[in-house]
Scaffold this motif. Structure first.
Motif, PDB file in Angstrom:
ATOM      1  N   UNK A  16     -16.572 -20.693  43.229  1.00 17.00           N
ATOM      2  CA  UNK A  16     -15.423 -19.784  43.158  1.00 17.00           C
ATOM      3  C   UNK A  16     -14.776 -19.900  41.783  1.00 17.00           C
ATOM      4  N   UNK A  17     -14.451 -18.768  41.204  1.00 20.40           N
ATOM      5  CA  UNK A  17     -13.811 -18.710  39.886  1.00 20.40           C
ATOM      6  C   UNK A  17     -12.477 -17.980  40.042  1.00 20.40           C
TER       7      UNK A  17
ATOM      8  N   UNK B 163     -13.511 -28.537  39.820  1.00 13.75           N
ATOM      9  CA  UNK B 163     -14.507 -29.160  38.950  1.00 13.75           C
ATOM     10  C   UNK B 163     -14.174 -28.894  37.474  1.00 13.75           C
ATOM     11  N   UNK B 164     -13.781 -27.659  37.156  1.00  9.33           N
ATOM     12  CA  UNK B 164     -13.520 -27.293  35.759  1.00  9.33           C
ATOM     13  C   UNK B 164     -12.300 -26.366  35.664  1.00  9.33           C
TER      14      UNK B 164
ATOM     15  N   UNK C  52     -16.021 -29.422  30.076  1.00  9.46           N
ATOM     16  CA  UNK C  52     -17.125 -30.127  30.721  1.00  9.46           C
ATOM     17  C   UNK C  52     -18.307 -29.247  31.136  1.00  9.46           C
ATOM     18  N   UNK C  53     -18.134 -27.912  31.071  1.00  9.45           N
ATOM     19  CA  UNK C  53     -19.280 -27.030  31.323  1.00  9.45           C
ATOM     20  C   UNK C  53     -20.215 -27.136  30.107  1.00  9.45           C
TER      21      UNK C  53
ATOM     22  N   UNK D 297      -7.089 -18.581  31.706  1.00  8.84           N
ATOM     23  CA  UNK D 297      -7.544 -19.820  32.322  1.00  8.84           C
ATOM     24  C   UNK D 297      -8.462 -19.446  33.480  1.00  8.84           C
ATOM     25  N   UNK D 298      -9.646 -20.066  33.538  1.00  9.26           N
ATOM     26  CA  UNK D 298     -10.554 -19.838  34.665  1.00  9.26           C
ATOM     27  C   UNK D 298     -10.831 -21.188  35.338  1.00  9.26           C
ATOM     28  N   UNK D 299     -10.470 -21.267  36.606  1.00  9.25           N
ATOM     29  CA  UNK D 299     -10.647 -22.481  37.402  1.00  9.25           C
ATOM     30  C   UNK D 299     -11.936 -22.316  38.217  1.00  9.25           C
ATOM     31  N   UNK D 300     -12.817 -23.321  38.158  1.00  8.85           N
ATOM     32  CA  UNK D 300     -14.069 -23.229  38.919  1.00  8.85           C
ATOM     33  C   UNK D 300     -14.152 -24.309  39.993  1.00  8.85           C
ATOM     34  N   UNK D 301     -14.404 -23.844  41.204  1.00  9.44           N
ATOM     35  CA  UNK D 301     -14.760 -24.749  42.294  1.00  9.44           C
ATOM     36  C   UNK D 301     -16.266 -24.644  42.501  1.00  9.44           C
ATOM     37  N   UNK D 302     -16.962 -25.753  42.316  1.00 12.93           N
ATOM     38  CA  UNK D 302     -18.424 -25.765  42.390  1.00 12.93           C
ATOM     39  C   UNK D 302     -18.887 -25.534  43.834  1.00 12.93           C
TER      40      UNK D 302
END
Length: 198
Positions: A23-24, A52-53, A73-74, A98-103
């Protein structure tokens, strides 16, 4: 785009994208300084401490020369760069994305990551209200009271914003006008006796 105007966003906006269960969540925020941008980035890092990021990019100033991007960290250039690319392709400035990523458990690969971050950034921009603002020049003048009417005729004619004014034996006005019109206004004001720039 004229050299005395620029495109930015009016208020914060949010976008969302999913790719193979990752999810982004994206945010576009109007910012004016590096400190502004850092404060927002810290806010989202705290808010999404379990993500995650938290990747980002910003562009500042009407000239669009102050910018940074971060992959958090990507793999190199798979997150910050595509986010910045969306800011550039929309010709925006004074903006942080800002883009938040849930792996989601499935690797996307570098190509997949680049597309996902680009798409998430584009979604936040698409949700934002874009506006064109002008780059203004501030002019401070002083003059003697008897010349007030002549000064006011020029002000009425050229319509700068009056930021402040004091009328006494000696008067002072602070005006603001589009950069491209500033020289013409100064030239006209200086044709009035006693007017001087401060």
């Amino acid at each position: 785009m004229a050299d005395d105007s620029y495109r930015t966003i009016r208020a914060p906006a949010e976008g969302y994208h999913t790719e193979k269960r990752s999810r982004f969540i994206s945010y576009a925020i109007p910012v004016h300084t590096v400190e502004d941008a850092k404060a927002w980035i810290d806010k989202y890092r705290r808010q999404y401490y379990d993500a995650r990021h938290v990747c980002w990019a910003y562009m500042l100033g009407a000239e669009r020369v102050a910018f940074r991007a971060n992959d958090d960290g990507e793999p190199s250039s798979t997150a910050g760069k595509p986010i910045l690319g969306q800011i550039n392709s929309s010709e925006l400035t004074d903006i942080l994305i800002v883009v938040v990523r849930y792996f989601g458990g499935i690797e996307l690969g570098t190509g997949g990551l680049t597309v996902a971050y680009r798409t998430a950034a584009a979604a936040a921009i698409a949700a934002a209200q874009i506006e064109v603002r002008t780059v203004d020049t501030r002019i401070v003048i002083g003059f003697e009271y008897p010349f007030l009417n002549r000064v006011m005729r020029i002000v009425k004619d050229m319509q700068p914003k009056i930021l402040s004014q004091t009328f006494d034996m000696d008067c002072e006005m602070t005006l603001s006008i589009r950069k491209n019109e500033a020289d013409a206004l100064i030239k006209r004001l200086l044709t009035v006796e006693s007017v001087f720039l401060k």
